[in-house]
Design an enzyme around this catalytic site. Sequence first.
Site, PDB file in Angstrom:
ATOM      1  N   HIS A 243       0.821  -1.205   0.000  1.00 30.56           N
ATOM      2  CA  HIS A 243       0.000   0.000   0.000  1.00 30.56           C
ATOM      3  C   HIS A 243       0.866   1.272   0.000  1.00 30.56           C
ATOM      4  CE1 HIS A 243      -3.386  -2.608   1.121  1.00 30.56           C
ATOM      5  NE2 HIS A 243      -2.749  -3.000   2.192  1.00 30.56           N
TER       6      HIS A 243
HETATM    7  O1  RIB Z   1      -5.328   0.057   4.611  1.00 23.49           O
HETATM    8  C1  RIB Z   1      -3.941   0.010   4.431  1.00 23.49           C
HETATM    9  C2  RIB Z   1      -3.282   1.109   5.201  1.00 23.49           C
HETATM   10  O2  RIB Z   1      -3.554   0.953   6.589  1.00 23.49           O
HETATM   11  C3  RIB Z   1      -1.748   1.088   5.085  1.00 23.49           C
HETATM   12  O3  RIB Z   1      -1.230   2.386   5.220  1.00 23.49           O
HETATM   13  C4  RIB Z   1      -1.345   0.252   6.248  1.00 23.49           C
HETATM   14  O4  RIB Z   1      -0.017   0.533   6.701  1.00 23.49           O
HETATM   15  C5  RIB Z   1      -2.343   0.702   7.277  1.00 23.49           C
HETATM   16  O5  RIB Z   1      -1.859   1.917   7.852  1.00 23.49           O
END
Ligand code: RIB
Length: 313
Positions: A243
């Site tokens: 992500h």
């Molecule tokens: O939903 C994914 C996000 O939430 C990413 O940034 C992960 O590190 C959590 O913070």
Amino acid sequence: MAPRKIIIDTDPGQDDAVAILLALASPEEIEVLGITAVAGNVPLDLTSKNARIICELAGKVDVSVFAGCDRPLGRDLVTAEHVHGKTGLDGPDLPDPMMPLQDQHAVDYIIDTLDTEDAGTVTLCPLGPLTNIATAFQRAPEIVEKVQQIVLMGGAYFEVGNITPAAEFNIYVDPEAADIVFKSGVDIVVMPLDVTHKALVTKPRNDGFRALKTPVGVAVAEMTDFFERFDKEKYGSAGAPLHDPCVTAYLIKPGLFTGRHINVEIETASELTLGMTVADWWGVTDRPANATFIGGIDADGFFDLLTDRLARL
Ligand code: RIB
Ligand code: CA
């Protein structure tokens, strides 16, 4: 071209860790002014510790790390140990940090930096809940117009939610903060689950990290080996979704990504859809566009870039 000056606001988190490593490995394109920790994946004492662990893993012990808000603006903190493990960095066995946490509060650091640097020269890169950013904007409204751009990981539309049926974790944890940021008028680029779920650490890609045969390469392979469980179990994914590194990669090579400039608003009232990013992807309203919402990625190009840059550390 001079490197972009950025502040990384983060809740490490294995994927935050990879995003930070990519930034620290890319001085031609990125000057990390500081790293601000926020409560999110795990509580603040761990996110502020993990940020320093990652800086030391990268051999960048001179980076200034600040602790920020330990809970959302107006709600109890929701964490994600079920994804990231008890420490937030489960997987590799990394030593506790020796480098100090800065005394200044992260919010004051964000305000002071935007007050001091030339207007339009600092990009904010939130990788967790938007509590620190929103608090800074509320406390010092004059800094909002000085922000060059916000490139954040958060939200979802076609991919829907990963913490509730409707909401992605970062936005869900502090929807009021997200609402402040998305209504701030700052130029925002959003990396939602729609694109990050296409950046999967498949086995060949994980093998590519391990094949670096460096402490960083092995640690990244072990981190992604750990945190892929959640997505493999829930979505049947072919590997861990990276992500947060989509944010850093965008700063280095924006051509890897495609998206649309659209209206995105945050649900803050309904308990059923709290934290949903209501993205007007098809332009069915006359609500003004306020964000570039990314949906596509050249995944092979992304992993080539990531692996090449991690090899530098
Ligand atoms: O939903 C994914 C996000 O939430 C990413 O940034 C992960 O590190 C959590 O913070
Ligand atoms: Ca994160």
